[in-house]
Design an enzyme around this catalytic site. Structure first.
Site, mmCIF file in Angstrom:
data_model
loop_
_atom_site.group_PDB
_atom_site.id
_atom_site.type_symbol
_atom_site.label_atom_id
_atom_site.label_comp_id
_atom_site.label_asym_id
_atom_site.label_seq_id
_atom_site.Cartn_x
_atom_site.Cartn_y
_atom_site.Cartn_z
ATOM 1 C CG HIS A 1 -56.438 -44.478 46.020
ATOM 2 N ND1 HIS A 1 -56.017 -45.292 47.038
ATOM 3 C CD2 HIS A 1 -56.549 -43.245 46.563
ATOM 4 C CE1 HIS A 1 -55.893 -44.588 48.141
ATOM 5 N NE2 HIS A 1 -56.207 -43.339 47.878
ATOM 6 C CG ASP B 1 -55.523 -40.187 48.520
ATOM 7 O OD1 ASP B 1 -56.112 -40.742 49.470
ATOM 8 O OD2 ASP B 1 -54.524 -40.661 47.968
ATOM 9 C CE1 TYR C 1 -43.668 -24.611 35.637
ATOM 10 C CE2 TYR C 1 -41.339 -24.114 35.522
ATOM 11 C CZ TYR C 1 -42.647 -23.721 35.415
ATOM 12 O OH TYR C 1 -42.935 -22.422 35.093
#
Length: 157
Positions: free
Chosen positions: A22, A69, A118
């Site tokens: 999670h 989530d 990035y």
């Protein structure tokens, strides 16, 4: 072949998705992204591939098994177009439709600047490269939880 598992999900990808916990993040990226070098810095440490599929199709496969989530405001992010942060290219609109379908609700992508993307990718659990040839087919997804039917729910979901 497995029943009810998208055939794009190869053994390595399934292993990584199952191993994530999670709050861990995964990157789904296009063919232009520096996937191999970035993947070496991730928790998983090696590049995963879903070749022969564009980014939206790969997202559909991944989200068929990965819960997003619900305890955070932005579990799905897209790379901003350089110099045009509000522009949403076709690949991102198509990806948005896949996210909404998987979630059964509108869940807009939050945008993230290219170099910040990035850096965030290097901190991710893993990177999945696709055959996406269009630019800006790069996304971050935060893994959620699968709760038992009687478990308390997040009021945001």
């Amino acid at each position: 072949m497995l029943k009810n598992v998208d055939p794009l999900l190869n053994a390595d990808v399934l292993y990584a998705l199952r191993a994530m916990g999670h709050g861990d993040e995964l990157i789904i990226c296009d063919a232009n992204f520096p996937a191999d070098s970035v993947a070496r810095a991730t928790v998983f440490g090696k590049l995963l591939r879903i070749d022969g599929a564009d980014a939206p199709r790969a997202i559909r496969a991944v989200l068929s098994v990965l819960p997003l989530d619900t305890f955070v405001d932005d579990p799905a992010l897209r790379m901003e177009v350089v110099g045009e942060p509000s522009t949403i290219p076709a690949v991102q609109r198509e990806a948005q439709a896949e996210v909404n379908a998987a979630e059964g609700r509108e869940l807009p992508f939050k945008s993230i600047e290219r170099f910040a993307f990035y850096e965030r990718a290097r901190q991710a659990y893993c990177v999945i490269a696709t055959g996406e040839q269009r630019g800006y087919g790069c996304f971050v997804f935060k893994k959620g939880v699968m709760l038992a039917p009687d478990a308390p729910r997040n009021p945001n979901s």
